[in-house]
Design a protein around this motif. Structure first.
Motif, PDB file in Angstrom:
ATOM      1  N   ILE A 315      75.066  29.499  35.426  1.00 24.42           N
ATOM      2  CA  ILE A 315      73.704  29.816  35.848  1.00 24.42           C
ATOM      3  C   ILE A 315      72.998  28.494  36.123  1.00 24.42           C
ATOM      4  CG2 ILE A 315      71.507  30.880  35.233  1.00 24.42           C
ATOM      5  CD1 ILE A 315      72.982  32.798  33.436  1.00 24.42           C
ATOM      6  N   GLU A 316      72.645  28.274  37.384  1.00 25.10           N
ATOM      7  CA  GLU A 316      71.956  27.045  37.779  1.00 25.10           C
ATOM      8  C   GLU A 316      70.457  27.310  37.841  1.00 25.10           C
ATOM      9  OE1 GLU A 316      71.774  23.727  41.405  1.00 25.10           O
ATOM     10  OE2 GLU A 316      72.945  25.573  41.669  1.00 25.10           O
ATOM     11  N   TYR A 325      59.834  12.364  43.346  1.00 21.28           N
ATOM     12  CA  TYR A 325      58.985  11.256  43.765  1.00 21.28           C
ATOM     13  C   TYR A 325      59.845  10.042  44.100  1.00 21.28           C
ATOM     14  CZ  TYR A 325      56.190  14.521  41.126  1.00 21.28           C
ATOM     15  OH  TYR A 325      55.641  15.683  40.644  1.00 21.28           O
ATOM     16  N   GLY A 326      59.731   9.596  45.329  1.00 16.63           N
ATOM     17  CA  GLY A 326      60.458   8.413  45.754  1.00 16.63           C
ATOM     18  C   GLY A 326      61.785   8.699  46.414  1.00 16.63           C
ATOM     19  N   SER A 327      62.234   9.943  46.417  1.00 24.65           N
ATOM     20  CA  SER A 327      63.492  10.300  47.085  1.00 24.65           C
ATOM     21  C   SER A 327      63.424  11.767  47.478  1.00 24.65           C
ATOM     22  CB  SER A 327      64.696  10.062  46.157  1.00 24.65           C
ATOM     23  OG  SER A 327      64.623  10.888  45.013  1.00 24.65           O
ATOM     24  N   ARG A 328      64.321  12.172  48.342  1.00 23.44           N
ATOM     25  CA  ARG A 328      64.357  13.560  48.782  1.00 23.44           C
ATOM     26  C   ARG A 328      64.887  14.450  47.670  1.00 23.44           C
ATOM     27  NH1 ARG A 328      64.097  15.017  53.909  1.00 23.44           N
ATOM     28  NH2 ARG A 328      65.577  16.701  53.591  1.00 23.44           N
ATOM     29  N   PRO A 329      64.473  15.742  47.653  1.00 24.98           N
ATOM     30  CA  PRO A 329      65.038  16.677  46.679  1.00 24.98           C
ATOM     31  C   PRO A 329      66.562  16.719  46.788  1.00 24.98           C
ATOM     32  CG  PRO A 329      63.125  17.643  47.738  1.00 24.98           C
ATOM     33  CD  PRO A 329      63.409  16.361  48.465  1.00 24.98           C
ATOM     34  N   LEU A 330      67.234  16.845  45.660  1.00 25.52           N
ATOM     35  CA  LEU A 330      68.691  16.802  45.622  1.00 25.52           C
ATOM     36  C   LEU A 330      69.296  18.155  45.974  1.00 25.52           C
ATOM     37  CD1 LEU A 330      68.984  14.773  42.324  1.00 25.52           C
ATOM     38  CD2 LEU A 330      69.138  13.916  44.657  1.00 25.52           C
ATOM     39  N   ALA A 331      70.514  18.126  46.494  1.00 25.56           N
ATOM     40  CA  ALA A 331      71.211  19.358  46.861  1.00 25.56           C
ATOM     41  C   ALA A 331      71.556  20.144  45.606  1.00 25.56           C
ATOM     42  CB  ALA A 331      72.477  19.021  47.642  1.00 25.56           C
ATOM     43  N   SER A 332      71.642  21.455  45.766  1.00 25.58           N
ATOM     44  CA  SER A 332      71.938  22.323  44.629  1.00 25.58           C
ATOM     45  C   SER A 332      73.423  22.293  44.275  1.00 25.58           C
ATOM     46  CB  SER A 332      71.532  23.762  44.967  1.00 25.58           C
ATOM     47  OG  SER A 332      72.338  24.258  46.034  1.00 25.58           O
ATOM     48  N   LEU A 333      73.703  22.669  43.034  1.00 26.33           N
ATOM     49  CA  LEU A 333      75.090  22.845  42.596  1.00 26.33           C
ATOM     50  C   LEU A 333      75.707  24.028  43.325  1.00 26.33           C
ATOM     51  CD1 LEU A 333      77.334  22.043  40.488  1.00 26.33           C
ATOM     52  CD2 LEU A 333      76.292  23.735  38.960  1.00 26.33           C
ATOM     53  N   GLN A 334      74.924  25.045  43.565  1.00 22.54           N
ATOM     54  CA  GLN A 334      75.417  26.248  44.238  1.00 22.54           C
ATOM     55  C   GLN A 334      75.972  25.933  45.614  1.00 22.54           C
ATOM     56  OE1 GLN A 334      74.171  27.929  47.030  1.00 22.54           O
ATOM     57  NE2 GLN A 334      75.007  30.005  46.781  1.00 22.54           N
ATOM     58  N   GLY A 335      75.397  24.933  46.287  1.00 26.98           N
ATOM     59  CA  GLY A 335      75.868  24.573  47.618  1.00 26.98           C
ATOM     60  C   GLY A 335      77.270  23.992  47.624  1.00 26.98           C
ATOM     61  N   GLY A 340      82.528  31.202  44.079  1.00 23.91           N
ATOM     62  CA  GLY A 340      81.654  32.302  43.684  1.00 23.91           C
ATOM     63  C   GLY A 340      81.412  32.367  42.194  1.00 23.91           C
ATOM     64  N   GLN A 341      81.258  31.200  41.532  1.00 22.08           N
ATOM     65  CA  GLN A 341      81.044  31.164  40.080  1.00 22.08           C
ATOM     66  C   GLN A 341      79.607  30.839  39.706  1.00 22.08           C
ATOM     67  OE1 GLN A 341      84.715  32.352  39.403  1.00 22.08           O
ATOM     68  NE2 GLN A 341      83.499  31.729  37.648  1.00 22.08           N
ATOM     69  N   VAL A 342      78.780  30.409  40.688  1.00 23.63           N
ATOM     70  CA  VAL A 342      77.426  29.954  40.383  1.00 23.63           C
ATOM     71  C   VAL A 342      76.403  31.028  40.733  1.00 23.63           C
ATOM     72  CG1 VAL A 342      75.639  28.237  40.887  1.00 23.63           C
ATOM     73  CG2 VAL A 342      78.035  27.536  40.734  1.00 23.63           C
ATOM     74  N   ILE A 343      75.507  31.283  39.782  1.00 28.52           N
ATOM     75  CA  ILE A 343      74.366  32.165  39.996  1.00 28.52           C
ATOM     76  C   ILE A 343      73.134  31.262  39.986  1.00 28.52           C
ATOM     77  CG2 ILE A 343      73.010  34.065  39.070  1.00 28.52           C
ATOM     78  CD1 ILE A 343      75.739  34.911  37.672  1.00 28.52           C
ATOM     79  N   TYR A 344      72.483  31.168  41.116  1.00 27.87           N
ATOM     80  CA  TYR A 344      71.364  30.241  41.301  1.00 27.87           C
ATOM     81  C   TYR A 344      70.050  30.978  41.023  1.00 27.87           C
ATOM     82  CZ  TYR A 344      68.378  26.946  43.958  1.00 27.87           C
ATOM     83  OH  TYR A 344      67.410  26.059  44.372  1.00 27.87           O
ATOM     84  N   VAL A 345      69.197  30.434  40.152  1.00 23.23           N
ATOM     85  CA  VAL A 345      67.926  31.082  39.831  1.00 23.23           C
ATOM     86  C   VAL A 345      66.786  30.105  40.058  1.00 23.23           C
ATOM     87  CG1 VAL A 345      69.031  32.601  38.156  1.00 23.23           C
ATOM     88  CG2 VAL A 345      67.982  30.487  37.356  1.00 23.23           C
TER      89      VAL A 345
END
Length: 517
Positions: A315-316, A325-335, A340-345
């Protein structure tokens, strides 16, 4: 109590000047007399005409009282015979399942008096289940949800309420009946489509609109996943430390928690952890809560491979990663997940306002139908009108512009707070987890009691959270305070921190007592 005494008893208790109607008073008093045994089972009540004359009230009033008593089972009316008190006493054979000590015999009047004056047993935590007691004992919810320095709360005063009100008024004007019923299929489809587009760009998630399930927030999303994918006693990895709310959801579902330490690269399972694969793992990879580190790419890939090999659900929780702040938002683990093991919330509350209560989860494709059925069966979801407003808010570009504006504002407030800390303490107290989110962690000396500091700060009018509350152990690895800056106006940060600093100096920076030689 015979019928003459009943009339006198009622007459003495009726208050003709009270706001409560005489009918309601008469009904309440007769119910009381029957329940306490003052009118025993089998007692014949006076006729409606007689009682009305004795009380000096309309006969119709008495008839209404008798009809209501009959409807609720207090009395039994027999045509041609009269009205009698029904036997509503509990079945002692069914109630007395445990032996009780013998008591001296008492007469009927004494028994009735005891019944009338007996009080129910005092309720306390002993009445709760084991998991209910644990939930209440370890509750982290605060009596105050706003002010310096409440963590995890956005500045709701900056929310574009006029824009939201205009969008909402337009939809209510149309009054589409389809928006006023339950929300089958996982939520309002246009919202799921808008979120899918937004999350693909902003968070690099990999999903279709059908994979998105609308919920009331992260708590409900986690609860749904736990209910559908685990059984009581299953093991779950949780970060140590971790968000107390997620921990409470898991524990109250009967899950056995396995605290796994975090380091500078995020979740760091030990050998003994790896030897016993859990049923699920709850992680905050893009911004660990509460310490703020980011899970490294190597750790992410290792966790995903471990989950694939051992059939572990991940569960992410991606609760506030938009504010970086100071950098772009990071990519998700789900990506990165191709098994098919990650449930993104996630939740929209941190971006907009907590009372919105709109969250979402992205289910693996093979679980979509299961989660749709589960959310409808357990929670009977609705709020389609609110979801429709949210859809227009996103599609018209208001969400993106609001997040951009708030990121800049929160960045200013973060820096003001850091400057205040540095000016007061220099390098004496470390600042952690300030690169993203709505709070930072102010470290305290190892000998400090951060719970005591929190209590003293509360008395002084400042809200903080102790870092110790996020650990499962009574001896936490670190001492510190969570300081939320998002909901504090720029000009109030300095004065509020001065107050907190005085508390810290008085309660946490005193030298640790040394043992006498």
């Amino acid at each position: 109590m015979d019928t003459v005494i009943l009339s006198d008893w009622l007459a003495a208790r009726l208050d003709r000047t009270a706001a409560e109607p005489v009918y309601r008073q008469t009904l309440r008093l007769m119910q009381q007399a029957i329940l306490t045994g003052q009118l025993p089972p089998g007692t014949k009540l006076p006729s409606s005409r007689t009682l009305a004359e004795d009380l000096g009230i309309a006969r119709n009033t008495v008839l209404h009282v008798y009809d209501q008593l009959t409807a609720e089972g207090y009395v039994i009316s027999t045509t041609g015979s009269g009205t009698y008190v029904a036997d509503t006493r509990p079945d002692t054979a069914a109630v007395n399942t445990r032996e009780k000590p013998a008591v001296a015999s008492v007469d009927a009047d004494s028994a009735n008096q005891a019944a009338a004056t007996a009080k129910p047993p005092k309720r306390d935590l002993g009445d709760l289940s084991t998991r209910g007691r644990r939930l209440i004992d370890q509750a982290g919810v605060s009596a105050k949800q706003w002010g310096a320095f409440m963590p995890g709360v956005p500045d709701v005063a900056e929310f574009p309420a006029r824009t939201w009100s205009r969008l909402q008024a337009r939809l209510w004007k149309e009054a589409n009946p389809d928006l006023l019923t339950y929300a089958p299929g996982g939520g309002y489809r246009p919202l799921r489509r808008a979120l899918s587009d937004y999350l693909r760009v902003a968070r690099s998630v990999n999903c279709t609109p059908d994979q998105i399930i609308i919920t009331t927030g992260i708590h409900q999303s986690i609860d749904l996943a736990v209910r559908l994918l685990t059984d009581v006693g299953d093991r779950a990895w949780v970060e140590e430390p971790c968000y107390w709310g997620a921990r409470s959801v898991l524990q109250s579902s009967g899950i056995t928690l396995v605290p796994v330490p975090v380091d500078a690269e995020g979740l760091n399972p030990r050998e003994q952890d790896l030897q016993q694969p859990p049923r699920l793992a709850l992680v905050t990879p893009s911004h660990q809560y509460p310490l703020g580190m980011v899970m490294s790419l190597a750790r992410r890939r290792t966790l995903l491979e471990y989950a694939r090999q051992h059939n572990v659900w991940i569960i992410e929780d991606d609760y506030d990663s938009e504010f970086r702040y100071g950098s772009r938002p990071l990519a998700s683990l789900q990506g990165l997940d191709d098994a098919g093991q990650v449930i993104y919330v996630g939740s929209l509350g941190k971006m907009l306002f907590p009372g919105l209560r709109i969250g979402y989860m992205i289910a693996p494709e093979h679980l979509v139908d299961t989660f749709r059925t589960g959310v409808a069966e357990l929670y009977r979801e609705g709020q389609l009108m609110q979801q429709a407003v949210m859809t227009d808010f996103i599609m018209d570009g208001h969400l993106t512009s609001h997040v951009r504006r708030m990121r800049a504002l929160y960045g200013e407030r973060r820096q003001i707070l850091i400057d205040a800390i540095t000016a007061r303490f220099g390098n004496e107290l470390p600042v952690m987890g300030d690169e993203a989110g709505l709070h930072l962690v102010l470290g305290l000396p190892d000998h400090a009691n951060d719970r005591a500091v929190t209590a003293a700060a509360y008395d002084a009018g400042v809200i903080v959270r102790p870092l110790a509350a996020y650990y499962s152990s009574e001896t936490p690895a670190r001492r510190g305070l969570l300081l939320g800056y998002a909901c504090v106006a720029n000009e109030k940060i300095g004065p509020a921190f001065d107050t907190l600093a005085r508390v810290i100096e008085q309660t946490a920076l005193k030298k640790k007592p040394t043992r006498a030689a």
